[in-house]
Design a protein around this motif. Sequence first.
Motif, mmCIF file in Angstrom:
data_model
loop_
_atom_site.group_PDB
_atom_site.id
_atom_site.type_symbol
_atom_site.label_atom_id
_atom_site.label_comp_id
_atom_site.label_asym_id
_atom_site.label_seq_id
_atom_site.Cartn_x
_atom_site.Cartn_y
_atom_site.Cartn_z
ATOM 1 N N LYS A 113 12.734 -3.870 -2.602
ATOM 2 C CA LYS A 113 11.512 -3.153 -2.984
ATOM 3 C C LYS A 113 10.530 -3.065 -1.814
ATOM 4 O O LYS A 113 9.902 -2.032 -1.602
ATOM 5 C CB LYS A 113 10.860 -3.846 -4.175
ATOM 6 C CG LYS A 113 9.546 -3.254 -4.597
ATOM 7 C CD LYS A 113 8.948 -4.059 -5.744
ATOM 8 C CE LYS A 113 7.542 -3.605 -6.031
ATOM 9 N NZ LYS A 113 6.904 -4.476 -7.015
ATOM 10 N N GLN A 114 10.382 -4.139 -1.036
ATOM 11 C CA GLN A 114 9.428 -4.136 0.076
ATOM 12 C C GLN A 114 9.830 -3.115 1.150
ATOM 13 O O GLN A 114 8.974 -2.489 1.770
ATOM 14 C CB GLN A 114 9.281 -5.519 0.694
ATOM 15 C CG GLN A 114 8.201 -5.590 1.760
ATOM 16 C CD GLN A 114 6.832 -5.138 1.262
ATOM 17 O OE1 GLN A 114 6.365 -5.560 0.206
ATOM 18 N NE2 GLN A 114 6.185 -4.243 2.001
ATOM 19 N N ASN A 168 8.656 0.064 -0.130
ATOM 20 C CA ASN A 168 7.205 0.117 -0.005
ATOM 21 C C ASN A 168 6.784 0.456 1.431
ATOM 22 O O ASN A 168 5.816 1.182 1.649
ATOM 23 C CB ASN A 168 6.570 -1.197 -0.447
ATOM 24 C CG ASN A 168 5.092 -1.040 -0.687
ATOM 25 O OD1 ASN A 168 4.668 -0.289 -1.548
ATOM 26 N ND2 ASN A 168 4.292 -1.745 0.092
ATOM 27 N N LEU A 175 7.164 4.032 1.718
ATOM 28 C CA LEU A 175 6.152 4.661 0.871
ATOM 29 C C LEU A 175 4.815 4.768 1.610
ATOM 30 O O LEU A 175 4.096 5.750 1.453
ATOM 31 C CB LEU A 175 5.995 3.878 -0.425
ATOM 32 C CG LEU A 175 5.107 4.488 -1.491
ATOM 33 C CD1 LEU A 175 5.706 5.804 -1.981
ATOM 34 C CD2 LEU A 175 4.946 3.522 -2.654
ATOM 35 N N LYS A 176 4.492 3.777 2.432
ATOM 36 C CA LYS A 176 3.247 3.831 3.211
ATOM 37 C C LYS A 176 3.253 5.046 4.142
ATOM 38 O O LYS A 176 2.247 5.741 4.276
ATOM 39 C CB LYS A 176 3.070 2.557 4.024
ATOM 40 C CG LYS A 176 2.684 1.347 3.210
ATOM 41 C CD LYS A 176 2.578 0.122 4.092
ATOM 42 C CE LYS A 176 2.386 -1.149 3.314
ATOM 43 N NZ LYS A 176 1.209 -1.180 2.474
ATOM 44 N N GLU A 180 -4.353 -0.149 1.718
ATOM 45 C CA GLU A 180 -3.239 0.258 0.849
ATOM 46 C C GLU A 180 -3.617 1.516 0.069
ATOM 47 O O GLU A 180 -4.776 1.712 -0.281
ATOM 48 C CB GLU A 180 -2.918 -0.860 -0.147
ATOM 49 C CG GLU A 180 -2.493 -2.154 0.495
ATOM 50 C CD GLU A 180 -2.456 -3.307 -0.483
ATOM 51 O OE1 GLU A 180 -1.506 -4.087 -0.405
ATOM 52 O OE2 GLU A 180 -3.391 -3.425 -1.313
ATOM 53 N N GLU A 215 0.926 2.678 -4.175
ATOM 54 C CA GLU A 215 1.771 1.521 -3.914
ATOM 55 C C GLU A 215 1.817 0.571 -5.111
ATOM 56 O O GLU A 215 2.795 -0.126 -5.315
ATOM 57 C CB GLU A 215 1.283 0.773 -2.674
ATOM 58 C CG GLU A 215 1.425 1.580 -1.397
ATOM 59 C CD GLU A 215 0.916 0.829 -0.186
ATOM 60 O OE1 GLU A 215 1.466 -0.250 0.101
ATOM 61 O OE2 GLU A 215 -0.025 1.329 0.461
ATOM 62 N N LEU A 250 4.697 1.244 -7.712
ATOM 63 C CA LEU A 250 6.092 1.186 -7.277
ATOM 64 C C LEU A 250 6.952 0.330 -8.205
ATOM 65 O O LEU A 250 8.109 0.658 -8.455
ATOM 66 C CB LEU A 250 6.184 0.672 -5.839
ATOM 67 C CG LEU A 250 7.550 0.769 -5.175
ATOM 68 C CD1 LEU A 250 8.055 2.211 -5.162
ATOM 69 C CD2 LEU A 250 7.490 0.222 -3.757
ATOM 70 N N SER A 251 6.403 -0.729 -8.768
ATOM 71 C CA SER A 251 7.166 -1.604 -9.671
ATOM 72 C C SER A 251 7.698 -0.868 -10.895
ATOM 73 O O SER A 251 8.687 -1.296 -11.492
ATOM 74 C CB SER A 251 6.315 -2.794 -10.117
ATOM 75 O OG SER A 251 6.068 -3.635 -9.024
#
Length: 168
Positions: A13-14, A17, A20-21, A40, A44, A47-48
């Motif tokens: 997931k990270q 992320n 995603l940034k 941020e 973000e 995302l979960s």
Amino acid sequence: MNIEVVKVPLEEKQILNNLLKMYCYEWSQYNKFDVNDQGEYEFEYHLSDFWNKENHFPFFIKVNGILAGFVLIDDDFAVHLNYDYAISEFFIMHKYRRAGVGRYAAKFVFDMFRGKWEIGRHPHNIMSVGFWDSVVNEYTDGKYEIIKSCPDFVYHDGTYADIISFEN
């Protein structure tokens, strides 16, 4: 060139992320989002959902085993509430654009998930407009609909989205 579309496991997931940034930064020229005091983007925090909500699917797009982008699929519709799938977010890194990577990935997920699709696009993102017009037209052999300046989907900057819909 070997293009893969692979589901993102929760333990990665990270990594998603991080991509995603970059996506949010690029998108900020259209949607005018700011970052918070921690640097941020608000997106973000959602995302979960792609591991916790039903009908939410995160995928990496890889070229020769190297991360080239991502696609997020969900069922959060702007107009067609009885549809099956929506492209929530779609990102191809600049290095891989105009090389067929995005086209392959889009068609791959369309084939993977059969049903009724909805895709929103920001009309000021000319590259995106051209991409989705071309890909969806080719994929559906011209059998799709588009609602331009749809009042049911307004971006943060106040722009009405264009909504593409089709069934495969």
